[in-house]
Structure formats: C-alpha cells, structure tokens
Design a protein around this motif. Structure first.
Motif, PDB file in Angstrom:
ATOM      1  N   VAL A 236      -1.694  -2.520  -6.606  1.00  0.00           N
ATOM      2  CA  VAL A 236      -0.881  -2.740  -5.417  1.00  0.00           C
ATOM      3  C   VAL A 236      -0.672  -4.234  -5.231  1.00  0.00           C
ATOM      4  O   VAL A 236      -1.624  -4.994  -5.044  1.00  0.00           O
ATOM      5  N   PHE A 242       2.923  -0.980   2.090  1.00  0.00           N
ATOM      6  CA  PHE A 242       1.531  -0.541   2.119  1.00  0.00           C
ATOM      7  C   PHE A 242       1.359   0.871   2.659  1.00  0.00           C
ATOM      8  O   PHE A 242       0.485   1.619   2.214  1.00  0.00           O
ATOM      9  N   ALA A 246      -0.270   3.561   0.266  1.00  0.00           N
ATOM     10  CA  ALA A 246      -1.491   4.229   0.716  1.00  0.00           C
ATOM     11  C   ALA A 246      -1.325   5.741   0.703  1.00  0.00           C
ATOM     12  O   ALA A 246      -2.250   6.474   0.318  1.00  0.00           O
ATOM     13  N   ALA A 269      -6.268  -4.082  -5.565  1.00  0.00           N
ATOM     14  CA  ALA A 269      -5.430  -4.853  -4.636  1.00  0.00           C
ATOM     15  C   ALA A 269      -5.242  -6.257  -5.193  1.00  0.00           C
ATOM     16  O   ALA A 269      -6.210  -6.954  -5.507  1.00  0.00           O
ATOM     17  N   LEU A 277      -3.929  -3.264   2.547  1.00  0.00           N
ATOM     18  CA  LEU A 277      -4.127  -2.041   1.774  1.00  0.00           C
ATOM     19  C   LEU A 277      -5.419  -1.356   2.171  1.00  0.00           C
ATOM     20  O   LEU A 277      -5.454  -0.121   2.326  1.00  0.00           O
TER      21      LEU A 277
END
Length: 455
Positions: A236, A242, A246, A269, A277
């Motif tokens: 990510v 986000f 997610a 991340a 995140l």
C-alpha cells in the motif's frame, strides 16, 4: 484408515464416515480409466463437448444443493459457496468449447513434397489430487480441461471434502461414459498410489505433500504440476485510497477465514501510508461479520479443523494485536480476523503459510524496500499493489517475484480463463487454467508425411 468428514461449524455433525479403499483401489481405478480413455479420446469433439456441457447444466440444476453442501462440509460462507458453484458450472461450460479448438498446425517441408504436422494428444489417465477449500471449483478446473483434451480422470479429494467430491462425481459420471471419471476417496495412501499409476498428475495442497508428489512423478518421468500455497503480500503506497485498500485487504485476510492460497498474510505499508492504513485496516477487520457460514452476510466462518484453529491462534501469540486476536467460545472452530504488528523478520508469520484469518502489518521506507520485503518470502503466488500511480504499479509489476500481481484489487480472486500459478515454493510445473491447462494435459507430436513416390 477411517475417513471422517465433519461440519466445522458444528463438529458433532458428521457428513462422511467410511473406510478408505486403499492403494489397490486407486491403482485399479487408473487401469479401468485407461481402458475407457481410448474410446473417449476417439469419440470426437462433438461428443466430448456435449458431455462437458451436460455436466455444466447438471451443476446449474443442483446449484442450491451444492452450495448448501459446501457450507456444511467445509464451512464456506453461503455467498462464497454460491459463487463457487456458479464458477464451477462456468468452467465446465468454458472447456466444453475446447474440443473444437485446433490441436496443431501444418508446416511446409524444408525441401521436397510432403507435409509436416504438429498435433497435441492426450496423455492417457490424469491423476488429480485436490484440497478441501474449493471442493467443486478446483476439481473442476483440473478435470474439465483434462477431459476436454481426451484424457480419462481419477480424482482423489481431500478427506475433509469427501461429501462434496462424491456429489460432484455423481453429476459428472452421469454425463460421461463408464470409467472416464472415477472418484477415489482417501488419504496419503490412495494419493501415493494414484501418483504411482497415472500418466499425468495435477496436485493442489500443502508445500510438503506437493514436494513429495513432484519427486514421485518426476522419478517416473511423467508430467506433473503442483500448486502449494502462498505467503501473499499487499503493498500500500501513500497515494492509495486507504478506505478501498483496507476493504480489499480485510476481505483477503478474513474471507472464508483466510483459507485460500491467495489470501493476504502480509500487509506492507510504504512510507507515510502506515498510520492511515493501520487505522483503516484495523477498523475494517473489526467490522468483518464472523459466524455461522449458513447465515446471509457471514464473511468469516470457521476454520476447517480444531487443529487448524490452534495453529492460527498460536501464530499471533506474544505479538501486539491491532484487531482480533481471540477465539470465540461455543461450538465450531472459529477465530477472529486478526492483524498484528512489530513482527520480527524470522517469525513464522513471515516464513510459513498459516492458512487462517491472520496477517502481519509491516513497514517499508519506499517501494523498492517493499518489493524486497515481498520477495524475501520463499513463496511467490500473488501480490496486490494499491496505488493511484500507474508508474509505481508498473515498477512493482516488473520486479515482484510472484506469478500474479493484482493492482487496486484484493489478492484473492481467480479468472479461470487465464493461467494460474506462482513462483518459487508456490508452484511447480506448468500453469493451470485457460489454454495453459489444455497444453498441460496434452503432449505435442510432430508428424512427417512424405509421398510414397515422387511424381
């Protein structure tokens, strides 16, 4: 060996209890299949196409029954079970067209009159060893191309999915000549005998068993493919959406209790993505509906066995837990979808496929670092990359050591008309599905046709 299959949501509910037939039964099934295979291969495209189409129709007609059986025997949430059954019918229908496809090509000779031909021909008897987590789709995406190409099939399913395999076999056998498709229930004994007798072998399951299958098949000199799991990462980047990332990652961690080889087990991340995140993913996992797989809306059902749940629970022990980290009381082998952080490099979550609803949150300074972390795993099945930057996505596509890369999408999900497989410890041999499967279940032969005399 007594084979027992239980409902993982209600372990007192026993679906199957039988004595495994033994090695001789598996070898005998292969011999009977070999006798039937020649006529099946010679039956022609129309006959094989019609038979596979009839299986698709039978699966469609029994869709509600099959979905309920998958819910009961392997704990698959109802929505996923329905989707799997629909995909199963679609796969049979897709390969029903394959017998009409070209099987070779005509070439000019280097000199003089004549013809050079290439033609693909079936191997003979395909031995298929399949897992419990996709009890209809995986046997289908192995059997359908093998049958379309003119092979006979002997299927050895996982013991935990015996009832599903028995019902699928009934539907398939009704549409095919006797002996062309045979089910052999059982465990390692029957599987080993099948590998020792078949002409081509396809396996999906654990890494350890898969390596043994590969060794046995290659020692015999027969074609073999093995799909053996994953330790999949979701990358990510700071420019990602986000909330969407997610949602995708939570579904890939918790869907079907993480019991998919394509499930996400490492979340990486990149840079400034960490804090937003962490917050979004923790919230998304806490909101995942957990419970009875037969209930509408359930996403995370039970683990397949009590031992499987114990393995999952041990994986998060002594780690900082952001979401989940608990085992609910009551019947059924449930575990809460779990996200942990501050995981040391040598931890088992970063080395082994746990096969449950648990993932580790990791950090990377930049995309290159994230790619190195992803590639550090001995598995290489699928990676998801979440970013709004096409250049970054393409950079990741080129450098990731995984067989599949999904951009702004969950790591889970399979397009059955495209090749499926990974690298390193995830896969051995040619890819599954699509045209790749038809190639695997056939061998190429070259024919030289010269005139009896030159005019």
């Amino acid at each position: 060996m007594t084979l027992i299959s239980r409902n993982p949501a209600d372990p007192d509910d026993v679906l199957v209890r039988l004595t495994a037939p033994g090695a001789f039964a598996a070898a005998d099934a292969v011999e009977r299949a070999r006798t039937a295979q020649a006529a099946w291969a010679d039956a022609g495209a129309a006959a094989r196409s019609a038979a596979l189409g009839a299986v698709a129709d039978a699966v469609d007609a029994a869709a509600a029954e099959l979905a309920a059986l998958a819910v009961r025997e392997v704990g698959k949430p109802l929505a996923e079970a329905r989707a799997e059954v629909a995909r199963t019918a679609a796969i049979w229908r897709y390969y029903a067209q394959a017998p009409y496809a070209p099987t070779g090509a005509v070439h000019e000779t280097a000199a003089g009159p004549g013809l050079l031909l290439t033609r693909r021909r079936p191997h003979g008897v395909a031995g298929l060893i399949t897992p419990w987590n996709f009890p209809f789709a995986i046997p289908t995406w192995k059997a359908a191309p093998a049958l379309a190409a003119g092979n006979a099939v002997v299927l050895k399913p996982a013991p935990e999915a015996t009832a599903c395999a028995q019902r699928l076999a009934e539907l398939v056998e009704q549409a095919l000549p006797d002996g062309v498709f045979t089910l052999v229930p059982g465990g390692a004994t029957e599987g080993g005998a099948l590998v020792s007798a078949a002409d081509v072998v396809s396996f999906t399951g654990s890494s350890g068993v898969g390596r043994s299958v590969v060794r046995s098949a290659t020692a015999r000199g027969i074609p073999v493919q093995a799909e053996m799991g994953g330790l999949n990462a979701a990358l990510v980047l700071p420019d990602a959406d986000f909330g969407l990332a997610a949602a995708h990652i939570a579904a890939s961690i918790a869907g079907y209790a993480g019991q998919k080889c394509t499930a996400t087990s490492r979340v990486i991340a990149v840079g400034a993505a960490l804090d937003p995140l962490r917050e979004a993913l923790t919230e998304a996992l806490r909101a995942v509906p957990v419970g009875d797989p037969a209930a509408d809306g359930t996403v995370c059902g039970p683990l397949i066995t009590e031992n499987a749940r114990a393995e999952v629970a041990s994986a998060w022990r002594d780690l900082p837990v952001l979401a989940g980290g608990s085992v609910p009381d009551g019947p059924g082998w449930y575990a809460a979808p779990t996200l942990v952080e501050k995981v040391a490099p040598g931890h088992r979550l970063l080395r082994e496929e746990v096969f449950g609803p648990v993932a580790a949150l990791l950090t990377a300074g930049d995309l290159d670092h994230a790619v190195r972390l992803t590639n550090a795993a001995r598995y290489g099945l699928v990676t998801s990359v979440h970013t709004a930057d096409l250049s970054a996505a393409l950079h990741g596509l080129d450098r990731l050591d995984t067989g599949m890369v999904r951009v702004n999408a969950p790591s889970t999900g399979v397009d059955f008309h495209l090749p499926f497989g990974g690298s390193k410890a995830s896969s051995f041999g040619p890819r599954e599905q699509g045209q790749a499967a038809l190639d695997f279940y056939t061998s190429s032969r070259t024919y030289t046709l010269s005139p009896a005399r030159v005019l």
